[in-house]
Structures are given as structure tokens and as C-alpha cells.
Write a protein that holds these residues in place. Structure first.
Motif, PDB file in Angstrom:
ATOM      1  N   HIS A  35       0.408   9.470  -0.964  1.00  0.00           N
ATOM      2  CA  HIS A  35       0.428   8.610  -2.042  1.00  0.00           C
ATOM      3  C   HIS A  35      -0.871   8.780  -3.103  1.00  0.00           C
ATOM      4  O   HIS A  35      -2.011   9.427  -2.620  1.00  0.00           O
ATOM      5  N   PRO A  36      -0.780   9.039  -4.407  1.00  0.00           N
ATOM      6  CA  PRO A  36      -1.726   9.175  -5.320  1.00  0.00           C
ATOM      7  C   PRO A  36      -3.101   8.423  -5.260  1.00  0.00           C
ATOM      8  O   PRO A  36      -4.022   8.625  -5.526  1.00  0.00           O
ATOM      9  N   ILE A  37      -3.128   6.971  -4.858  1.00  0.00           N
ATOM     10  CA  ILE A  37      -4.150   6.266  -4.717  1.00  0.00           C
ATOM     11  C   ILE A  37      -4.512   5.914  -3.519  1.00  0.00           C
ATOM     12  O   ILE A  37      -5.712   5.976  -3.097  1.00  0.00           O
ATOM     13  N   LEU A  38      -3.335   5.572  -2.777  1.00  0.00           N
ATOM     14  CA  LEU A  38      -3.648   4.699  -1.139  1.00  0.00           C
ATOM     15  C   LEU A  38      -3.799   6.071  -0.224  1.00  0.00           C
ATOM     16  O   LEU A  38      -3.045   6.874  -0.224  1.00  0.00           O
ATOM     17  N   ARG A  63      -3.262   3.317   9.791  1.00  0.00           N
ATOM     18  CA  ARG A  63      -2.185   2.556  10.653  1.00  0.00           C
ATOM     19  C   ARG A  63      -2.663   2.239  12.254  1.00  0.00           C
ATOM     20  O   ARG A  63      -3.580   3.181  12.649  1.00  0.00           O
ATOM     21  N   PHE A 120      -3.242   5.218   3.952  1.00  0.00           N
ATOM     22  CA  PHE A 120      -2.957   4.112   4.953  1.00  0.00           C
ATOM     23  C   PHE A 120      -3.401   4.532   6.074  1.00  0.00           C
ATOM     24  O   PHE A 120      -3.358   5.457   6.865  1.00  0.00           O
ATOM     25  N   ALA A 139      10.650   0.025   8.193  1.00  0.00           N
ATOM     26  CA  ALA A 139      10.397   1.407   8.056  1.00  0.00           C
ATOM     27  C   ALA A 139      11.466   2.118   9.351  1.00  0.00           C
ATOM     28  O   ALA A 139      11.915   3.128   8.937  1.00  0.00           O
ATOM     29  N   ASP A 185      10.405   5.449   8.154  1.00  0.00           N
ATOM     30  CA  ASP A 185      10.127   5.844   6.629  1.00  0.00           C
ATOM     31  C   ASP A 185       8.888   5.132   6.194  1.00  0.00           C
ATOM     32  O   ASP A 185       8.708   4.117   5.655  1.00  0.00           O
ATOM     33  N   TYR A 186       7.974   5.929   6.403  1.00  0.00           N
ATOM     34  CA  TYR A 186       6.473   5.749   5.907  1.00  0.00           C
ATOM     35  C   TYR A 186       6.028   6.650   4.828  1.00  0.00           C
ATOM     36  O   TYR A 186       6.579   7.654   4.863  1.00  0.00           O
ATOM     37  N   ILE A 187       5.364   5.830   4.174  1.00  0.00           N
ATOM     38  CA  ILE A 187       4.802   6.723   2.920  1.00  0.00           C
ATOM     39  C   ILE A 187       3.778   7.613   3.214  1.00  0.00           C
ATOM     40  O   ILE A 187       2.809   7.293   4.118  1.00  0.00           O
TER      41      ILE A 187
END
Lengths: 368, 102
Positions: B8-11, B15, B13, B42, B3-5
Motif C-alpha cells: 500500500h502506498p501509505i499504510l 496484524r 498493516f 478476507a 484477500d489482504y492488501i
């Protein structure tokens, strides 16, 4: 125990590489001191690295800039200035003869400097209720970390306890990540945080339960629901007003406590000042503690804001430098400017508590 | 299941490399260098340990290395603070029961 650094190597050792510690280190280095930063995280920036919202504060100090970007700027400056940094290193003790014990890679080493600026920050407060230890009851900051730093979905449906700035900002960030926010629960009769954050929450449609508190978490081995209850004027729960809200995470956003441990070790005077967050190290207006070689700044000195933490850091860095090399115009100018800006920020009605606490502690004159 | 985002409106990621590791003997996936606790969360794992006296399930609380609520057994070593410990390929992570072995 191996001696990593002695006072011949290091003028000022800064413990904690968050907004306060970084500013202290940068200022002291720019003035000419040899500085070492010790930080327990893999990257510098402290809790700024999870702050996606834009900051207030003065224009000179990152007004309108997101915390994550301030962290990058400050960490970049530290690198540019060639400041020595120990990452993934925890200061576990302040020993006799003013030696720090530093745990790094499972090895304990000694570090000694001429001055210390302690900027260890704060830890999140816990709240007692039935099943408060159930997995899924998390600090609001913890959820912010796994969500905003590591990109992990913290849960599907959240209940947030507390409506100070953290209790208002984090739910908004949960919505941005796609998490439903079922409720914000506030024991007072009004929202605690800034109006601008409260307005955002209001527009988002998240219900805010004023004069309510949490009485229990439900679930077998993880949170499945929160039970909240209305409170009377004496803050006791009113029977018959309980309601159960389905959720899989409960965020505790009821405040922070300064991380004073090293100051206790060092024998610094600690005073209990509720307005500043509980037990806080005594410090004067130069951020010097009751021991002349130990300075403090940021949330350790009082639970406030990153913007004020940075200003306190600048004062601590400049004054620690002066205590070693004598007063200089440059150092005095940095500290005076930061003190002036702090004064401007602390004129806000939201800061009345802080000002009164600082006066009680003796860090500000009792009357103007 | 993880379960990862994603959006995202700002970030954005970044990995690490996807790696396999073991939780209670079962192989699961995570990203290298992320804290073990983040990888477990996650993967849907919430219970990290059991309390000493009553055996109550415990998860993390602060996620920044301050509260010691997330101590687990990693490669046979007890009391590893998994909210700070970076994930490595092939490690064996187990729920700690009560005090960890030292």
C-alpha cells in the motif's frame, strides 16, 4: 448495577473518543478538570483512524497532516495527560439523575459526572433501491474501515453512489489499494465535494455519472452488478436510460446522520435542520445543549469535517470546564481562539449551508 | 484463500498472530484481534446472516458497530456484532437466521 465512577471522581465525562471528543477531553484536562473518555472502539481516534488523506483547515490544526497521524497525536496527548479512558465500552443509556449506563465486557455499569460532553459522531445513511440489502452494498465508511484499518481487500470492482467528499476520497483510496472503480454516480448535475478531491478523481480516469442514480443491485447472494439510471429535472428515473455495471461492491456515500440517541434520553431539545444533517441537538455558541450539564461537538452537532469537529471539541471542553470552575483567562482564550478559527473556515462557500443551518438552530447569531 | 492488501502506498498493516477458527463448522484462518467480520470478508465470506421473515442474505453495512447488520452466532451466543468483536483462536462462528438466541 455497579457504580464505576461518581461525580466525585469525574468532572467531565466525554462520550466518544474521535477528533471532537479527544480535543474536548484534552482541553478540559489541560485546564485542570478530571476527565473520563468512554469509547466503543479498541483504540482512540474515532473515524480518523481510517483517513489516509491529508487534511485542510488551519495550520495550527493539522493542515496537511493525514487523519491517521492526527489520531496518533491526539491519542498520544490523551495518554500523556493521564486522561482516564474506557475502551470497548458503549454508553447505552442516559438515565434519570444524569447517570450513564455503560456496557463493557457484557456488564452494565453506571457512570456519573458533573458535566457531559457528548461526541458520538454520526452513522452512514442508507439508500432504498431494489436489493439494497444484498451483501456487498456497504457504507463507504465501512469499506474504508476494513480496507484502511484492517488491510482487507474490500472487493475487485466498485461502484460508488454519491460524490460528496467521502464519495470522492474513498474511490481514490480504493485505487490506492488496487481495487478498480467502475463508476461514481451522482444524482445532482455537479460533483458535490471539494474541487481538489474531484480533480484527483478526474485525473485517475474514473467515470462520473452526473444526473444518475442507482435503481437496483443485482446478484444471487452477493453483489454482481449495479443498475443505474439517468434522472430528469424532478429527480425521477428516466425509463430507457438504465445501464448495468458489473461490480462486486456498491458503496453508499450519500451522507451521514448525527447519533442523537443519548441526547433524546437526556431530554435535550432536538431540532430538524437538514443543512446540519437532519435531527441535531440544539446547542448554543458554547456548544451547550438545552440542558446546562450537557455539551455536544463534532458530527453529532452537525455533519461537517474532522477539522471543524476538533475546533468545536475545544470550545465544548473549555466551556464545560468554565461552567464548573468559573470563567478563567485560559479557558476563555482556548474557546475564543477555536471560535475564531471556525469562523475563518466557515467563510468558505462550501460552508454556507452549515452556517445557515447553525443560524437556524440558534448556535450562531442570525445576522453578523 | 485470503484477500489482504500487501503493498500500500501509505499504510503498513500490523496484524496479530495467525489463528484458526471455524465458520459453519469449517476451519478457516484469520488474524487474532481483527474484527471477526474483517476475517470473514478476507476469507471471501459475504453472507453473515439471513433475514427473519424472507430469509434474505445479509452482510455488514457500517463496519463500525452502529447498524446491527452483521449480527452472527459466536460460540452459541446470538446477536454478536462481528464488525466489533475481536477474533480469537478456535471460536465457532455461524450465520444467524432471523433473531439470535439470547
Amino acid at each position: 448495577m455497579k457504580h464505576l465512577f461518581s461525580e466525585n471522581d469525574i468532572d467531565i465525562c466525554v462520550v466518544g473518543g474521535g477528533p471532537a471528543g479527544l480535543e474536548a477531553a484534552i482541553v478540559a484536562t489541560e485546564l485542570g478538570a478530571k476527565v473520563l473518555i468512554i469509547d466503543d472502539n479498541p483504540v482512540l481516534g474515532g473515524q480518523l483512524i481510517k483517513q489516509t488523506h491529508k487534511f485542510f483547515g488551519s495550520k495550527a490544526h493539522y493542515c496537511g497532516v493525514r487523519g491517521i497521524d492526527i489520531a496518533r497525536v491526539l491519542a498520544g496527548k490523551a495518554v500523556e495527560l493521564g486522561i482516564s479512558v474506557m475502551n470497548n465500552a458503549t454508553v447505552v443509556g442516559y438515565y434519570d439523575d444524569d447517570v450513564l449506563g455503560v456496557l463493557h465486557d457484557d456488564t452494565l455499569s453506571a457512570v456519573k459526572a458533573k458535566r457531559y460532553v457528548i461526541a458520538t459522531g454520526a452513522s452512514e445513511n442508507m439508500l432504498a433501491f431494489d436489493n439494497a440489502d444484498l451483501p456487498g452494498v456497504y457504507g463507504a465508511g465501512a469499506v474504508q474501515t476494513i480496507m484502511n484499518v484492517y488491510g482487507v481487500m474490500p472487493g475487485n470492482r466498485a461502484v460508488v453512489i454519491g460524490s460528496g467528499n467521502i464519495g470522492l476520497i474513498v474511490p481514490y483510496q480504493l485505487l490506492q489499494a488496487g481495487v478498480e472503480v467502475a463508476a461514481i454516480v451522482e444524482i445532482m448535475d455537479r460533483v458535490g465535494g471539494y474541487h481538489v478531491h474531484a480533480a484527483k478523481i478526474k485525473r485517475s480516469g474514473v467515470p462520473v455519472f452526473l444526473k444518475h442514480t442507482i435503481t437496483a443491485a443485482q446478484g444471487k447472494d452477493r453483489v454482481e452488478a449495479a443498475v443505474i439510471s439517468k434522472v430528469g429535472d424532478d429527480y425521477t428515473c428516466l425509463t430507457g436510460t438504465e445501464r448495468t455495471i458489473d461490480c462486486d461492491i456498491i458503496l453508499i456515500a450519500i451522507g451521514l446522520s448525527p447519533l442523537c440517541d443519548l441526547l433524546y434520553h437526556a431530554g435535550c431539545r432536538i431540532d430538524y435542520i437538514p443543512e446540519l444533517g437532519g435531527n441535531v441537538p440544539y446547542h448554543d455558541e458554547n456548544m451547550m445543549t438545552s440542558r446546562s450539564n450537557v455539551y455536544v461537538c463534532g458530527d453529532l452537532a452537525c455533519i461537517e469535517e474532522a477539522s471543524t469537529a476538533m475546533l468545536e471539541g475545544r470550545i465544548a471542553g473549555a466551556r464545560a470546564y468554565e461552567s464548573l470552575y468559573g470563567k478563567t483567562n485560559d479557558a476563555g482564550a482556548v474557546a475564543d481562539e477555536a471560535a475564531h478559527e471556525l469562523g475563518v473556515i466557515r467563510k468558505s462557500p462550501f460552508e454556507a449551508r452549515i452556517v445557515s443551518g447553525k443560524k437556524r438552530l440558534g448556535a450562531l447569531p442570525a445576522c453578523d | 484463500m485470503s484477500d489482504y492488501i500487501v503493498d500500500h502506498p501509505i499504510l503498513k498493516f500490523e496484524r496479530g498472530k495467525k489463528v484458526k477458527f471455524y465458520f459453519e463448522g469449517k476451519e478457516i484462518e484469520g488474524y487474532e484481534d481483527q474484527p471477526i467480520a474483517a476475517a470473514l470478508h478476507a476469507a471471501g465470506i459475504r453472507v453473515l446472516s439471513y433475514s427473519e421473515k424472507l430469509g434474505r442474505p445479509r452482510g455488514f453495512f457500517c463496519a463500525v458497530g452502529k447498524c446491527s447488520s452483521c449480527l452472527m452466532e459466536v460460540d452459541g451466543r446470538g446477536n454478536v456484532m462481528v464488525c466489533m468483536e475481536p477474533l480469537r483462536a478456535g471460536i465457532h462462528v455461524r450465520r444467524q437466521k432471523g433473531r439470535g438466541k439470547v
